[in-house]
Design an enzyme around this catalytic site. Structure first.
Site, PDB file in Angstrom:
ATOM      1  N   ASP A 191      -4.484   5.078  -0.236  1.00  0.00           N
ATOM      2  CA  ASP A 191      -4.787   5.088   1.193  1.00  0.00           C
ATOM      3  C   ASP A 191      -5.107   6.531   1.585  1.00  0.00           C
ATOM      4  O   ASP A 191      -4.802   7.469   0.841  1.00  0.00           O
ATOM      5  CB  ASP A 191      -3.569   4.552   1.951  1.00  0.00           C
ATOM      6  CG  ASP A 191      -3.741   4.667   3.453  1.00  0.00           C
ATOM      7  OD1 ASP A 191      -4.831   4.326   3.936  1.00  0.00           O
ATOM      8  OD2 ASP A 191      -2.790   5.116   4.111  1.00  0.00           O
ATOM      9  N   ASP A 241       1.390   4.381   2.647  1.00  0.00           N
ATOM     10  CA  ASP A 241       2.617   4.625   3.410  1.00  0.00           C
ATOM     11  C   ASP A 241       2.691   3.858   4.719  1.00  0.00           C
ATOM     12  O   ASP A 241       3.632   4.041   5.488  1.00  0.00           O
ATOM     13  CB  ASP A 241       2.764   6.117   3.697  1.00  0.00           C
ATOM     14  CG  ASP A 241       1.778   6.590   4.761  1.00  0.00           C
ATOM     15  OD1 ASP A 241       0.736   5.932   4.923  1.00  0.00           O
ATOM     16  OD2 ASP A 241       2.050   7.611   5.416  1.00  0.00           O
TER      17      ASP A 241
END
Length: 740
Positions: free
Chosen positions: A426, A625
């Site tokens: 990400d 996250d």
């Protein structure tokens, strides 16, 4: 450059590491995190699926159960103390009976009358008192119909001792072929030596195994015993850590440890967080910054407000994660479990065949040789080394990893990480700092910057997204008046919507604009320019009409480029998947040398991307996250969460990087490689040891050498095999994996 057709705002809230901690394992005590005496859970080192609330023996292998979570207050291992006492008190008897049995015929020609009785008197306390724990476990294994290592030891010792007792007190029952040196041969010394060597092996093994919990005890020892609390009247007092409550105001003086997790209210200082994160560089803390319990205050004085205490702190949760991982089963152990399921029965059968083969076809005294060899087979084939092969490696590795800021959820994650060939990352909070800063605001026709910013910030007051925080912070910096939003709604990571002053407001990306019928094209060129600079762009609409756009920039972490370069050097293919616009994704990817980039990705698209690579035969790790990363983290072969991310992401992942530094992935892979290699070594040794030991014990080499393997030598080999497996596993504590 690849582009999935939809987009995602990567909505998440940054929080400290959180893992669900079971009250039975973790509690608040004098040191902040100690076992709750009433809720201690006991488990088996070889079979961690066995869990019970009281001490005892494992119903599968017979080993003494030990606490899942060690405690700083616990004294010496009671089993170790008991075994040492039995060993040292009976060792002189074992030595004397052995010398008597081996040398009496030479020192006193033909021995002496009553020698068998003397050996009985010397050997019986060793077998029946010193060996009682082993004999009891052997009996329990038969009652429970769960044959194990103690079944073999108990059968071997009982056979040698029972035969010797019969030969001593009823020699007339034995044929002439059992006679040696004028009497029926007895083997009290063999039974005694087997017990003494088994005790010695258990003592060495217990001492070595205790080292595997050293990492958890070191973590437990990090927490200070007291905290300095500031009362409401301004006076201060030192209180036990267990008495600190959420909301208390605490002072941390220079050189002291931070007692609990909290937020800085006043002061500025540098904290050494290396004991938890593995990062040696001190971190500066100012008012508003989070602090982690057990970290060390270097110089300045800080006043903090307690936010998490007891089992809720980061340290407590790290301890719980390490303990959970240490007690998990490695997939590699399945082969050993399969073998062990049939092992004892096969060994007993081989021992019976050895007895019959030697008794019926061996040289005289054939039945004596048969008994000795059968006992040797039973003793040397003890499967303890096989059962300890992987659990000891896992316990040592997870403790070592924790000291370097890497938390493995279980043994399967350690085993799988080394085989990963594709890493999907990400962007926000993973490659970047995750602390976006306001960049620009552009008004559409009829709108000025402050109007756009005030309306967007009013709506974003209801959002926990870092981009929203940056917008609200900028509006407050400009002292703009913000209104209270109503009917706030987060739209699946593509933006937010709600009502401000009775007017419908939408803030998000192009997908959200299209779905609500807003024409965003008039500001398209301006948005592209900002995205080329790496900024994230959001459009703002009021009552279905475009009002403007806002740009927020999130700087790339200084360690990201180095981390990605190191990972690519190991042959890992790196892919970026982000909810940001295509142009922004391309800009960040180019800066970091990532060729394969997916922009405008929704949570379900990240999940589909993981599945697509898996269908191509790749082994995929996903690093993220945010809440939007959770499905992909759970689906990946190995999900890697940033410790600075959300609880949902962390609980969905298989590996957590406490510091949120991608360099720790390299550390985790190095530990994975070293651990699996260590498990292979242990399993290989255990299998080879048994494969070679049993035929030798059965007398396979007798036709070539004329020598038989004494049961005493078999007992020594059995004990040393278990100890060698544990010692080899402990080498992982000195693993040379680089620190993040």
């Amino acid at each position: 450059m690849k582009n999935l057709p939809t987009t995602d705002h990567d909505h998440y809230s940054h929080q400290h590491l959180h893992v669900d901690a079971t009250p039975a394992s973790v509690g608040a005590g004098e040191h902040g995190i100690t076992e709750q005496a009433a809720g201690t859970i006991y488990t088996c080192p070889m079979h961690p699926q066995i869990r019970q609330p009281a001490p005892g023996n494992c119903p599968i292998c017979g080993m003494t159960l030990e606490p899942v979570l060690p405690s700083l207050e616990e004294g010496p291992n009671p089993e170790l103390v008991d075994f040492q006492r039995r060993f040292w008190w009976t060792l002189p008897l074992t030595i004397i009976v052995t010398v008597l049995a081996m040398a009496a015929d030479r020192l006193l020609v033909g021995g002496f009358e009553g020698q068998s009785y003397a050996e009985f008197l010397l050997g019986t306390p060793v077998v029946l008192w010193a060996g009682w724990p082993f004999l009891r476990r052997a009996a329990e294994s038969l009652v429970k119909r769960s044959p194990n290592m103690w079944t073999l030891i108990g059968t071997g010792v009982s056979s040698a001792y029972g035969y010797s007792v019969a030969a001593t007190f009823a020699p007339h029952l034995f044929p002439e072929s059992f006679m040696m040196h004028g009497r029926v041969a007895v083997y009290f010394e063999a039974a005694a030596v087997i017990i003494s060597l088994t005790l010695l092996g258990q003592i060495l093994e217990l001492r070595a195994r205790s080292e595997t919990s050293a990492a958890i005890k070191a973590l437990l020892g990090l927490a200070p015993k007291t905290a300095r609390r500031i009362r409401a009247d301004g006076s201060e007092e030192d209180v036990l850590l267990a008495h600190v409550q959420i909301g208390d105001t605490l002072r941390i003086r220079p050189g002291e440890k931070v007692p609990v997790d909290g937020v800085v209210l006043d002061g500025e200082s540098s904290l050494n967080e290396s004991m938890l994160t593995g990062e040696p560089v001190p971190v500066t803390k100012r008012p508003g910054d989070k602090v982690i319990g057990a970290t060390i205050n270097a110089s300045g004085s800080l006043i903090i407000q307690a936010e998490k205490v007891g089992g809720q702190t980061v340290l407590s949760q790290i301890v719980q994660m390490v303990a959970q991982a240490q007690r998990s089963r490695a997939p590699m152990q399945r082969l050993a479990d399969l073998v062990a399921g049939y092992f004892v029965v096969v060994v007993v059968g081989l021992a019976v065949l050895t007895l019959l083969g030697w008794g019926l076809f061996g040289p005289q005294p054939s039945w004596v040789y048969g008994l000795v060899n059968a006992v040797s087979v039973l003793i040397i084939a003890c499967p303890c080394a096989l059962g300890l092969a992987t659990p000891m490696s896992i316990m040592a590795a997870t403790g070592q990893a924790a000291t370097r800021g890497v938390l493995f959820r279980d043994a399967a994650a350690i085993e799988a990480l080394r085989e990963v060939d594709t890493l999907i990352v990400d962007k926000t909070g993973t490659l970047t700092e995750g602390k976006p800063a306001f960049s620009a605001v552009v008004g559409a026709a009829g709108w000025n910057e402050d109007q756009v910013l005030a309306l967007a910030a009013s709506l974003d007051q209801g959002s926990e997204h870092p981009l929203a925080h940056a917008i609200v912070a900028e509006a407050r910096r400009r002292a703009l008046q913000l209104l209270r939003p109503e009917n706030f709604e987060s739209s699946s990571g593509i933006g937010v919507r709600g009502t401000v002053a009775g007017v419908k407001v939408v803030l998000g990306n192009t997908v959200l604009m299209d779905s609500t019928g807003v024409d965003w094209q008039p500001l398209r060129d301006e948005a592209e320019r900002l995205r080329h600079d790496g900024a994230s762009v959001m459009y703002l609409a009021r009552d279905g009409r475009l009002a403007g756009l806002l740009a927020v920039a999130d700087p790339v972490k200084v360690t990201t480029a180095e981390a990605l370069a190191d990972l690519r050097a190991t042959g890992l293919s790196v892919v970026m998947a982000t909810g940001d616009g295509v142009t922004t994704a391309r800009s960040v990817g180019a800066r970091l040398g990532i060729d394969e980039v997916y922009g405008e990705v929704r949570p379900q698209d990240k999940l589909a991307l993981v599945e697509r690579y898996q269908q191509q035969g790749r082994l995929v790790a996903m690093a993220g996250d945010g809440i939007n990363d959770a499905p992909a983290l759970a689906k990946a072969n190995v999900g890697i969460a940033m410790g600075t991310g959300t609880d949902v992401a962390i609980n969905s992942a298989h590996v957590t990087l406490v510091k949120g530094d991608l360099r720790a992935i390299g550390t985790a892979r190095a530990i994975s490689v070293a651990t699996v290699r260590n498990m292979h070594q242990n399993l290989g040794f255990a299998f080879v040891y048994n494969a070679l030991g049993m035929p030798v014990a059965a007398g396979l080499l007798y036709p070539l050498t004329g020598q038989l393997l004494s049961p005493m030598i078999a007992a020594l080999a059995m004990s040393l095999s278990s100890v060698s497996v544990v010692l080899n596993a402990l080498r992982l504590r000195g693993s040379g994996a680089p620190r993040p």
